[in-house]
Design a protein around this motif. Sequence first.
Motif, PDB file in Angstrom:
ATOM      1  N   LEU A   1       0.653  -1.083   0.155  1.00 34.86           N
ATOM      2  CA  LEU A   1      -0.002  -0.050   0.131  1.00 34.86           C
ATOM      3  C   LEU A   1       1.110   1.120  -0.121  1.00 34.86           C
ATOM      4  CD1 LEU A   1      -2.637   1.770   0.035  1.00 34.86           C
ATOM      5  CD2 LEU A   1      -2.539   1.256   2.693  1.00 34.86           C
ATOM      6  N   TYR A   2       1.794   1.114   0.792  1.00 29.86           N
ATOM      7  CA  TYR A   2       2.788   2.333   0.931  1.00 29.86           C
ATOM      8  C   TYR A   2       3.779   2.754  -0.295  1.00 29.86           C
ATOM      9  CZ  TYR A   2       1.061   4.589   5.141  1.00 29.86           C
ATOM     10  OH  TYR A   2       0.299   5.385   6.003  1.00 29.86           O
ATOM     11  N   THR A   3       4.092   1.469  -0.880  1.00 29.50           N
ATOM     12  CA  THR A   3       4.921   1.609  -2.261  1.00 29.50           C
ATOM     13  C   THR A   3       3.850   2.256  -3.064  1.00 29.50           C
ATOM     14  OG1 THR A   3       5.864  -0.409  -1.764  1.00 29.50           O
ATOM     15  CG2 THR A   3       5.886   0.158  -4.148  1.00 29.50           C
ATOM     16  N   PHE A   4       2.737   1.968  -3.206  1.00 26.87           N
ATOM     17  CA  PHE A   4       1.721   2.770  -4.133  1.00 26.87           C
ATOM     18  C   PHE A   4       1.638   4.202  -3.902  1.00 26.87           C
ATOM     19  CE2 PHE A   4      -2.661   3.762  -5.035  1.00 26.87           C
ATOM     20  CZ  PHE A   4      -2.716   4.005  -6.467  1.00 26.87           C
ATOM     21  N   LEU A   5       1.208   4.384  -2.528  1.00 31.20           N
ATOM     22  CA  LEU A   5       0.977   5.697  -2.163  1.00 31.20           C
ATOM     23  C   LEU A   5       2.193   6.667  -2.365  1.00 31.20           C
ATOM     24  CD1 LEU A   5      -0.666   5.226   1.577  1.00 31.20           C
ATOM     25  CD2 LEU A   5      -1.820   5.867  -0.641  1.00 31.20           C
ATOM     26  N   LYS A   6       3.298   6.213  -2.189  1.00 29.97           N
ATOM     27  CA  LYS A   6       4.718   6.881  -2.375  1.00 29.97           C
ATOM     28  C   LYS A   6       4.763   7.159  -4.005  1.00 29.97           C
ATOM     29  CE  LYS A   6       7.460   4.781   0.065  1.00 29.97           C
ATOM     30  NZ  LYS A   6       8.423   4.033   0.496  1.00 29.97           N
ATOM     31  N   SER A   7       4.510   6.118  -4.747  1.00 30.51           N
ATOM     32  CA  SER A   7       4.799   6.230  -6.146  1.00 30.51           C
ATOM     33  C   SER A   7       3.673   7.348  -6.610  1.00 30.51           C
ATOM     34  CB  SER A   7       4.347   4.976  -6.906  1.00 30.51           C
ATOM     35  OG  SER A   7       3.212   4.571  -6.897  1.00 30.51           O
ATOM     36  N   GLN A   8       2.707   7.781  -6.028  1.00 33.83           N
ATOM     37  CA  GLN A   8       1.643   8.519  -6.337  1.00 33.83           C
ATOM     38  C   GLN A   8       2.026   9.863  -6.086  1.00 33.83           C
ATOM     39  OE1 GLN A   8      -1.011   7.310  -8.460  1.00 33.83           O
ATOM     40  NE2 GLN A   8       0.650   5.783  -8.523  1.00 33.83           N
TER      41      GLN A   8
ATOM     42  N   VAL B   1      -4.739   8.827  -5.302  1.00 32.58           N
ATOM     43  CA  VAL B   1      -4.260   9.946  -4.333  1.00 32.58           C
ATOM     44  C   VAL B   1      -4.129  11.178  -4.731  1.00 32.58           C
ATOM     45  CG1 VAL B   1      -2.237  10.071  -2.919  1.00 32.58           C
ATOM     46  CG2 VAL B   1      -2.702   7.962  -3.665  1.00 32.58           C
ATOM     47  N   VAL B   2      -4.590  12.343  -4.195  1.00 36.60           N
ATOM     48  CA  VAL B   2      -4.645  13.648  -4.522  1.00 36.60           C
ATOM     49  C   VAL B   2      -3.744  14.583  -3.686  1.00 36.60           C
ATOM     50  CG1 VAL B   2      -7.099  13.663  -5.446  1.00 36.60           C
ATOM     51  CG2 VAL B   2      -6.916  14.123  -3.201  1.00 36.60           C
ATOM     52  N   GLU B   3      -3.420  13.998  -2.634  1.00 31.56           N
ATOM     53  CA  GLU B   3      -2.480  14.785  -1.987  1.00 31.56           C
ATOM     54  C   GLU B   3      -1.583  14.031  -0.844  1.00 31.56           C
ATOM     55  OE1 GLU B   3      -0.205  17.697  -1.754  1.00 31.56           O
ATOM     56  OE2 GLU B   3      -2.017  18.650  -2.666  1.00 31.56           O
ATOM     57  N   ARG B   4      -0.569  14.833  -0.653  1.00 34.20           N
ATOM     58  CA  ARG B   4       0.565  14.360   0.364  1.00 34.20           C
ATOM     59  C   ARG B   4       0.858  15.449   1.417  1.00 34.20           C
ATOM     60  NH1 ARG B   4       5.988  10.538  -0.527  1.00 34.20           N
ATOM     61  NH2 ARG B   4       6.931  10.743   1.700  1.00 34.20           N
TER      62      ARG B   4
END
Length: 159
Positions: free
Chosen positions: A106-113, A137-140
């Motif tokens: 999940l975090y691999t995906f989030l960070k890739s976005q 993912v729209v914002e970090r």
Amino acid sequence: MTTIYDFSVKMPNGTEQSLKDYEGKTLLIVNTASKCGFTPQFAGLQELYLKYKDQGLEVLGFPCSQFHNQEFDNIEETTEFCQVNYGVTFPIFAKIDVNGENEDPLYTFLKSQKNGVLSKNIKWNFTKFLVDKSGQVVERYAPTTEPEKIEKDIAALLS
């Protein structure tokens, strides 16, 4: 196209939960820690959850000990700590790694976005990802971003 709904995560009891269960909801995904200087953000996260859950917001907490071992070893201690000290009622999942060889997919995906400043890696506890109703993912947000500073972005996605 990959979305957040393509992933499953572990519940505190070890069972898998598909994030497809959250399809159509706005998600705020946070790597948490119970013994961190940012731990009081649990209160703000809970406030956002209570204010917007009926409009489709879900806050998902993922305990992590990768930053100075600031999480309990036992997940039951973590969930009890969150409930007793901050009244947390949003889901807290099993402890995960957010960086490195054993990082959760999940975090691999989030960070890739959404990259962080200078790097994709998560720098500290309470990094937050805002996900829209279609699973994108729209914002970090940095760990220093207080939950109340995210409220306008959440409200915009819910409207």
